[in-house]
Scaffold this motif. Structure first.
Motif, PDB file in Angstrom:
ATOM      1  N   VAL A  81       0.837  -1.204   0.000  1.00 13.11           N
ATOM      2  CA  VAL A  81       0.000   0.000   0.000  1.00 13.11           C
ATOM      3  C   VAL A  81       0.870   1.251   0.000  1.00 13.11           C
ATOM      4  CG1 VAL A  81      -1.715   1.320   1.325  1.00 13.11           C
ATOM      5  CG2 VAL A  81      -1.905  -1.179   1.166  1.00 13.11           C
ATOM      6  N   ARG A  82       1.789   1.315   0.964  1.00 12.69           N
ATOM      7  CA  ARG A  82       2.656   2.489   1.105  1.00 12.69           C
ATOM      8  C   ARG A  82       3.434   2.772  -0.175  1.00 12.69           C
ATOM      9  NH1 ARG A  82       6.445   0.670   4.710  1.00 12.69           N
ATOM     10  NH2 ARG A  82       7.528  -0.063   2.866  1.00 12.69           N
ATOM     11  N   ASP A  83       4.055   1.743  -0.747  1.00 13.47           N
ATOM     12  CA  ASP A  83       4.890   1.944  -1.931  1.00 13.47           C
ATOM     13  C   ASP A  83       4.073   2.389  -3.136  1.00 13.47           C
ATOM     14  OD1 ASP A  83       6.987   1.233  -0.302  1.00 13.47           O
ATOM     15  OD2 ASP A  83       7.243  -0.768  -1.170  1.00 13.47           O
ATOM     16  N   TYR A  84       2.863   1.836  -3.289  1.00 14.78           N
ATOM     17  CA  TYR A  84       2.014   2.246  -4.412  1.00 14.78           C
ATOM     18  C   TYR A  84       1.630   3.718  -4.277  1.00 14.78           C
ATOM     19  CZ  TYR A  84      -1.441   2.344  -8.062  1.00 14.78           C
ATOM     20  OH  TYR A  84      -2.122   2.674  -9.221  1.00 14.78           O
ATOM     21  N   ILE A  85       1.225   4.114  -3.082  1.00 12.64           N
ATOM     22  CA  ILE A  85       0.806   5.499  -2.878  1.00 12.64           C
ATOM     23  C   ILE A  85       1.995   6.436  -3.030  1.00 12.64           C
ATOM     24  CG2 ILE A  85      -0.187   7.144  -1.236  1.00 12.64           C
ATOM     25  CD1 ILE A  85      -1.840   4.783  -0.101  1.00 12.64           C
ATOM     26  N   LYS A  86       3.132   6.116  -2.410  1.00 13.46           N
ATOM     27  CA  LYS A  86       4.318   6.968  -2.503  1.00 13.46           C
ATOM     28  C   LYS A  86       4.762   7.164  -3.946  1.00 13.46           C
ATOM     29  CE  LYS A  86       7.897   6.378   0.170  1.00 13.46           C
ATOM     30  NZ  LYS A  86       8.964   5.803   1.019  1.00 13.46           N
ATOM     31  N   THR A  87       4.671   6.127  -4.742  1.00 21.40           N
ATOM     32  CA  THR A  87       5.111   6.191  -6.135  1.00 21.40           C
ATOM     33  C   THR A  87       4.167   7.012  -7.002  1.00 21.40           C
ATOM     34  OG1 THR A  87       6.182   4.039  -5.937  1.00 21.40           O
ATOM     35  CG2 THR A  87       5.639   4.771  -8.172  1.00 21.40           C
ATOM     36  N   ASN A  88       2.881   6.955  -6.719  1.00 25.14           N
ATOM     37  CA  ASN A  88       1.885   7.519  -7.631  1.00 25.14           C
ATOM     38  C   ASN A  88       1.135   8.746  -7.144  1.00 25.14           C
ATOM     39  OD1 ASN A  88       1.958   5.451  -9.860  1.00 25.14           O
ATOM     40  ND2 ASN A  88       1.598   4.128  -8.098  1.00 25.14           N
ATOM     41  N   PHE A  89       1.258   9.077  -5.874  1.00 24.12           N
ATOM     42  CA  PHE A  89       0.451  10.167  -5.310  1.00 24.12           C
ATOM     43  C   PHE A  89       1.277  11.091  -4.438  1.00 24.12           C
ATOM     44  CE2 PHE A  89      -2.538   6.883  -6.369  1.00 24.12           C
ATOM     45  CZ  PHE A  89      -3.625   7.572  -6.882  1.00 24.12           C
ATOM     46  N   LYS A  90       0.902  12.352  -4.464  1.00 23.42           N
ATOM     47  CA  LYS A  90       1.422  13.357  -3.536  1.00 23.42           C
ATOM     48  C   LYS A  90       0.324  13.529  -2.493  1.00 23.42           C
ATOM     49  CE  LYS A  90       3.012  18.186  -3.559  1.00 23.42           C
ATOM     50  NZ  LYS A  90       4.460  18.006  -3.420  1.00 23.42           N
ATOM     51  N   VAL A  91       0.639  13.241  -1.235  1.00 21.82           N
ATOM     52  CA  VAL A  91      -0.354  13.262  -0.165  1.00 21.82           C
ATOM     53  C   VAL A  91      -0.125  14.488   0.713  1.00 21.82           C
ATOM     54  CG1 VAL A  91      -1.324  12.018   1.801  1.00 21.82           C
ATOM     55  CG2 VAL A  91      -0.426  10.736  -0.164  1.00 21.82           C
ATOM     56  N   VAL A  92      -1.186  15.285   0.883  1.00 22.28           N
ATOM     57  CA  VAL A  92      -1.141  16.444   1.766  1.00 22.28           C
ATOM     58  C   VAL A  92      -2.176  16.236   2.864  1.00 22.28           C
ATOM     59  CG1 VAL A  92      -1.376  18.952   1.957  1.00 22.28           C
ATOM     60  CG2 VAL A  92      -0.370  17.951  -0.117  1.00 22.28           C
ATOM     61  N   GLN A  93      -1.723  16.329   4.102  1.00 20.39           N
ATOM     62  CA  GLN A  93      -2.579  16.077   5.265  1.00 20.39           C
ATOM     63  C   GLN A  93      -3.253  17.364   5.725  1.00 20.39           C
ATOM     64  OE1 GLN A  93      -0.609  15.214   9.092  1.00 20.39           O
ATOM     65  NE2 GLN A  93      -1.797  13.309   9.118  1.00 20.39           N
ATOM     66  N   TYR A  94      -4.538  17.269   6.014  1.00 17.07           N
ATOM     67  CA  TYR A  94      -5.335  18.376   6.546  1.00 17.07           C
ATOM     68  C   TYR A  94      -5.904  17.969   7.895  1.00 17.07           C
ATOM     69  CZ  TYR A  94      -5.488  20.966   2.099  1.00 17.07           C
ATOM     70  OH  TYR A  94      -5.164  21.685   0.975  1.00 17.07           O
ATOM     71  N   ASN A  95      -6.006  18.924   8.802  1.00 15.88           N
ATOM     72  CA  ASN A  95      -6.596  18.706  10.115  1.00 15.88           C
ATOM     73  C   ASN A  95      -8.042  19.206  10.055  1.00 15.88           C
ATOM     74  OD1 ASN A  95      -7.423  18.836  12.805  1.00 15.88           O
ATOM     75  ND2 ASN A  95      -5.470  19.629  13.538  1.00 15.88           N
ATOM     76  N   LEU A  96      -8.996  18.322  10.254  1.00 18.70           N
ATOM     77  CA  LEU A  96     -10.413  18.680  10.146  1.00 18.70           C
ATOM     78  C   LEU A  96     -10.788  19.855  11.043  1.00 18.70           C
ATOM     79  CD1 LEU A  96     -13.139  17.944   8.815  1.00 18.70           C
ATOM     80  CD2 LEU A  96     -13.529  16.381  10.720  1.00 18.70           C
ATOM     81  N   PHE A  97     -10.065  20.042  12.141  1.00 18.17           N
ATOM     82  CA  PHE A  97     -10.356  21.148  13.050  1.00 18.17           C
ATOM     83  C   PHE A  97      -9.174  22.116  13.142  1.00 18.17           C
ATOM     84  CE2 PHE A  97     -13.033  17.582  14.407  1.00 18.17           C
ATOM     85  CZ  PHE A  97     -14.262  18.169  14.175  1.00 18.17           C
ATOM     86  N   GLY A  98      -8.323  22.105  12.110  1.00 18.44           N
ATOM     87  CA  GLY A  98      -7.116  22.925  12.117  1.00 18.44           C
ATOM     88  C   GLY A  98      -7.340  24.350  11.638  1.00 18.44           C
ATOM     89  N   ASP A  99      -6.386  25.181  11.979  1.00 17.55           N
ATOM     90  CA  ASP A  99      -6.452  26.604  11.635  1.00 17.55           C
ATOM     91  C   ASP A  99      -5.415  27.029  10.605  1.00 17.55           C
ATOM     92  OD1 ASP A  99      -8.605  27.353  13.341  1.00 17.55           O
ATOM     93  OD2 ASP A  99      -7.256  27.159  15.058  1.00 17.55           O
ATOM     94  N   GLU A 100      -4.671  26.069  10.032  1.00 21.27           N
ATOM     95  CA  GLU A 100      -3.705  26.449   9.001  1.00 21.27           C
ATOM     96  C   GLU A 100      -4.451  27.015   7.799  1.00 21.27           C
ATOM     97  OE1 GLU A 100      -0.746  23.646   7.771  1.00 21.27           O
ATOM     98  OE2 GLU A 100      -0.256  23.088   9.840  1.00 21.27           O
ATOM     99  N   GLU A 101      -3.805  27.949   7.119  1.00 24.70           N
ATOM    100  CA  GLU A 101      -4.416  28.601   5.956  1.00 24.70           C
ATOM    101  C   GLU A 101      -4.412  27.669   4.747  1.00 24.70           C
ATOM    102  OE1 GLU A 101      -2.779  32.155   3.444  1.00 24.70           O
ATOM    103  OE2 GLU A 101      -3.822  32.966   5.218  1.00 24.70           O
ATOM    104  N   VAL A 102      -5.515  27.690   4.032  1.00 21.48           N
ATOM    105  CA  VAL A 102      -5.716  26.882   2.832  1.00 21.48           C
ATOM    106  C   VAL A 102      -6.195  27.815   1.723  1.00 21.48           C
ATOM    107  CG1 VAL A 102      -7.147  25.056   1.811  1.00 21.48           C
ATOM    108  CG2 VAL A 102      -6.400  24.862   4.190  1.00 21.48           C
ATOM    109  N   THR A 103      -5.705  27.627   0.514  1.00 25.80           N
ATOM    110  CA  THR A 103      -6.221  28.381  -0.625  1.00 25.80           C
ATOM    111  C   THR A 103      -6.964  27.412  -1.523  1.00 25.80           C
ATOM    112  OG1 THR A 103      -4.353  29.901  -0.507  1.00 25.80           O
ATOM    113  CG2 THR A 103      -5.664  29.934  -2.526  1.00 25.80           C
TER     114      THR A 103
END
Length: 195
Positions: A81-103
């Motif tokens: 699973v890890r190797d397939y995702i790492k090879t094919n996808f760029k993963v960005v984590q979001y916090n459902l209750f976070g305050d970081e700025e998103v555009t």
């Protein structure tokens, strides 16, 4: 002697239980060293993923989420699973209750939590699979080619990433049909269910 064996057994159990432990960030979210740290500008992230020959996924998590923990400790530590995702996808984590700025894709500046509401994310983990090209209008929630709300078993999880990578959403084969076919092809089940 029994006491020494008991202590050794407890220590071995602790080590075995921590074998799949994943680093925890200050925000209370599990961290993968291969997740991408970005400014959370969705259009820029889609383009950056494309430039790397990958697809962008946004994964929403929250502090204390038992399903997020399970995703990190059981699925994302699985080499297939890890190797397939790492090879094919760029993963960005979001916090459902976070305050970081998103555009957002339409240029609106939000916090992670307001982006989650805007994109109809109500459960964690939720994974939004972004298109290959930056759309000319709309929000990230509207642009997502697929959304995986919640945690699934290894094969469903992996097959969803495969289906997106092969653009199954552009075909007449619904994900459920694709998933059933892949289970047969992988020898996990004997026959496809009837139409």
């Amino acid at each position: 002697m029994f006491r020494q064996l008991l202590i050794i057994g407890v220590f071995a159990g602790v080590l075995a239980g921590s074998a799949n432990a994943v680093e925890m960030g200050d925000d209370g979210l599990h961290k993968e060293d291969w997740f991408s740290l970005t400014f959370k500008d969705v259009a820029d992230d889609i383009q950056a993923a494309k430039d790397e020959g990958k697809r962008l996924v946004l994964v929403f998590e929250q502090r204390g989420c038992i399903y997020c923990k399970k995703m990190h400790e059981e699925l994302l530590t699985d080499p297939e699973v890890r190797d397939y995702i790492k090879t094919n996808f760029k993963v960005v984590q979001y916090n459902l209750f976070g305050d970081e700025e998103v555009t957002d894709l339409d240029g609106e500046t939000l916090t992670e939590k307001s982006a989650g509401r805007r994109w109809s994310v109500v459960f964690t983990p939720t994974i939004l699979f972004m298109p290959e090209e930056v759309p000319e209008e709309g929000t990230a929630g509207e642009a997502a080619v697929a959304i995986m709300p919640g945690l699934f078993g290894k094969q469903t999880f992996l097959n969803m990433f495969e289906w997106v990578r092969t653009k199954g959403y552009d075909t007449d084969e619904h994900f459920q049909k694709y998933h059933a076919r892949r289970l047969v092809e992988k020898g996990i089940v004997d026959a496809q269910p009837a139409n």
